[in-house]
Design a protein around this motif. Structure first.
Motif, short mmCIF file in Angstrom:
data_model
loop_
_atom_site.label_atom_id
_atom_site.label_comp_id
_atom_site.label_asym_id
_atom_site.label_seq_id
_atom_site.Cartn_x
_atom_site.Cartn_y
_atom_site.Cartn_z
N ASN A 1 87.76 -30.75 -3.91
CA ASN A 1 88.21 -31.48 -2.49
C ASN A 1 89.55 -31.14 -2.10
O ASN A 1 90.64 -31.70 -2.44
CB ASN A 1 88.03 -33.08 -3.27
CG ASN A 1 87.19 -33.47 -4.58
OD1 ASN A 1 85.74 -34.05 -3.85
ND2 ASN A 1 87.08 -32.22 -5.73
N VAL A 2 89.87 -31.27 -1.03
CA VAL A 2 90.43 -31.31 0.35
C VAL A 2 91.17 -32.28 0.68
O VAL A 2 89.88 -33.23 1.13
CB VAL A 2 90.13 -30.96 1.41
CG1 VAL A 2 92.26 -30.44 2.50
CG2 VAL A 2 90.21 -28.83 0.93
N ILE B 1 81.35 -24.42 -3.88
CA ILE B 1 81.65 -26.21 -3.06
C ILE B 1 83.04 -26.57 -3.08
O ILE B 1 83.38 -26.24 -4.21
CB ILE B 1 80.89 -26.91 -4.82
CG1 ILE B 1 79.42 -26.43 -5.06
CG2 ILE B 1 80.72 -28.04 -3.99
CD1 ILE B 1 78.48 -27.22 -6.69
N ALA B 2 82.77 -27.41 -1.75
CA ALA B 2 84.03 -27.80 -1.12
C ALA B 2 83.18 -29.16 -0.60
O ALA B 2 82.81 -29.25 -0.20
CB ALA B 2 84.48 -26.84 -0.77
N TYR B 3 84.15 -30.37 -1.06
CA TYR B 3 83.92 -31.49 -0.43
C TYR B 3 85.52 -31.35 0.61
O TYR B 3 86.62 -31.26 -0.08
CB TYR B 3 84.42 -32.65 -1.06
CG TYR B 3 83.11 -32.39 -2.47
CD1 TYR B 3 82.28 -33.25 -1.96
CD2 TYR B 3 82.41 -31.48 -2.94
CE1 TYR B 3 80.89 -33.54 -2.80
CE2 TYR B 3 81.54 -32.09 -3.63
CZ TYR B 3 80.55 -32.14 -3.71
OH TYR B 3 78.55 -32.25 -4.12
N PHE B 4 85.25 -32.91 1.68
CA PHE B 4 86.22 -32.47 2.14
C PHE B 4 86.49 -33.93 3.57
O PHE B 4 85.72 -34.58 3.63
CB PHE B 4 86.42 -31.66 3.98
CG PHE B 4 86.27 -30.48 3.53
CD1 PHE B 4 85.42 -29.41 2.94
CD2 PHE B 4 87.83 -29.60 4.42
CE1 PHE B 4 85.84 -28.31 3.23
CE2 PHE B 4 87.58 -28.53 3.60
CZ PHE B 4 86.82 -27.59 2.82
N GLY B 5 87.26 -34.82 2.03
CA GLY B 5 87.14 -36.03 2.82
C GLY B 5 88.58 -36.86 2.82
O GLY B 5 89.57 -36.42 2.75
N THR B 6 88.37 -37.73 3.28
CA THR B 6 89.97 -39.20 3.94
C THR B 6 90.23 -39.45 1.34
O THR B 6 89.41 -39.40 1.15
CB THR B 6 89.86 -40.62 4.13
OG1 THR B 6 88.53 -41.78 3.52
CG2 THR B 6 89.67 -39.89 5.81
N SER B 7 91.45 -39.82 1.98
CA SER B 7 91.20 -40.26 0.30
C SER B 7 90.61 -41.68 -0.28
O SER B 7 90.48 -41.85 -1.22
CB SER B 7 93.10 -40.73 0.10
OG SER B 7 93.59 -41.56 1.48
N SER C 1 83.73 -36.97 4.96
CA SER C 1 83.46 -36.55 3.98
C SER C 1 82.23 -35.17 2.81
O SER C 1 80.96 -35.76 2.69
CB SER C 1 82.46 -38.50 3.14
OG SER C 1 81.76 -38.34 3.89
N GLU C 2 82.24 -35.03 4.54
CA GLU C 2 81.27 -33.71 4.01
C GLU C 2 81.31 -32.78 2.60
O GLU C 2 82.59 -32.66 2.49
CB GLU C 2 81.82 -32.79 5.64
CG GLU C 2 80.79 -31.38 5.85
CD GLU C 2 80.87 -30.73 6.95
OE1 GLU C 2 80.42 -29.45 7.55
OE2 GLU C 2 82.11 -30.85 8.22
N ALA C 3 80.74 -32.60 2.70
CA ALA C 3 80.65 -31.30 1.44
C ALA C 3 79.96 -30.34 1.95
O ALA C 3 78.97 -30.26 2.93
CB ALA C 3 79.63 -31.72 0.22
#
Length: 222
Positions: free
Chosen positions: A132-133, A163-169, A218-220
């Protein structure tokens, strides 16, 4: 980010938040605020925290604010600081530790987005860990490097079916609460206390118009 079954299956990695970057990385204070917020969340829910340091003889020690926050953690929640002496971008020893401890979810933030964060994230993805970045928790000395680095991480995940997620804190914070038995009041109090810092960080690091990082926050990628 998928819901955690237990804090024992998740970790937070903070990359290279060292004094030598304080004056050279754009919006370093916002990245620092996000890192501190995530450490406080880790303490609240019982997630293990790891640090990396890139060539401290050149870039200095971990910033004192993070050292202070780490000192507030129970001893069992601090997994240690991993020093990188070669200009290679990631700590092989840390990757091996994450694998041996059987962590399923790992959150990553810090600097620099195109070196330490990018390489550490990709190496972790290769092990099968769900990464999760934290998009409002990364930056680089040259801000133009950030968006291509995020794109590279997304491409690697997509092409290799990682599997990787890119979201805000804040998005990730709400997601990791999930089924954990944490008093909601304590979590909401943390978010409320940090609301101004969250807002400032989002504007500084994700921006509007000339976005530093583009795409759904919140893209996965699966």
């Amino acid at each position: 980010m998928t819901t955690m079954d237990s804090p024992r299956d998740s970790a937070l990695i903070i990359c290279d938040m060292q004094e030598g970057y304080r004056g050279s990385v754009p919006h370093f204070s916002s990245v620092l605020a996000t890192a501190l917020r995530m450490i406080r969340l880790a303490r609240l829910v019982g997630i293990r925290v790891f640090l990396t340091e890139g060539r401290p003889s050149i870039y200095g020690s971990i910033v004192h604010e993070i050292e202070h926050e780490i000192a507030q953690l129970p001893q069992e929640l601090f997994g240690g600081s991993f020093i990188k002496t070669k200009y290679f971008g990631h700590s092989m020893k840390l990757t091996q530790t994450v694998t041996s401890k059987k962590f399923r979810h790992v959150m990553v933030c810090g600097v620099e987005a195109h070196i330490g964060v990018r390489v550490q994230t990709i190496e972790l993805m290769k092990t099968g860990v769900i990464v999760n970045v934290i998009l409002d928790g990364i930056s680089s000395r040259n801000k133009e490097e950030i968006a291509p680095s995020v794109a590279t991480m997304r491409d690697v995940a997509h092409l290799n079916k990682f599997i990787a997620y890119f979201g805000t804190s804040e998005t990730i914070a709400y997601a990791i609460i999930g089924n954990l038995k944490v008093p909601v009041e304590n979590f909401l109090a943390l978010i409320q206390t940090e609301s101004q810092s969250i807002s400032t960080g989002l504007k500084n690091l994700l921006g509007s118009g000339d976005d530093t990082v583009s795409g759904d926050s919140s893209e996965a990628i699966e």
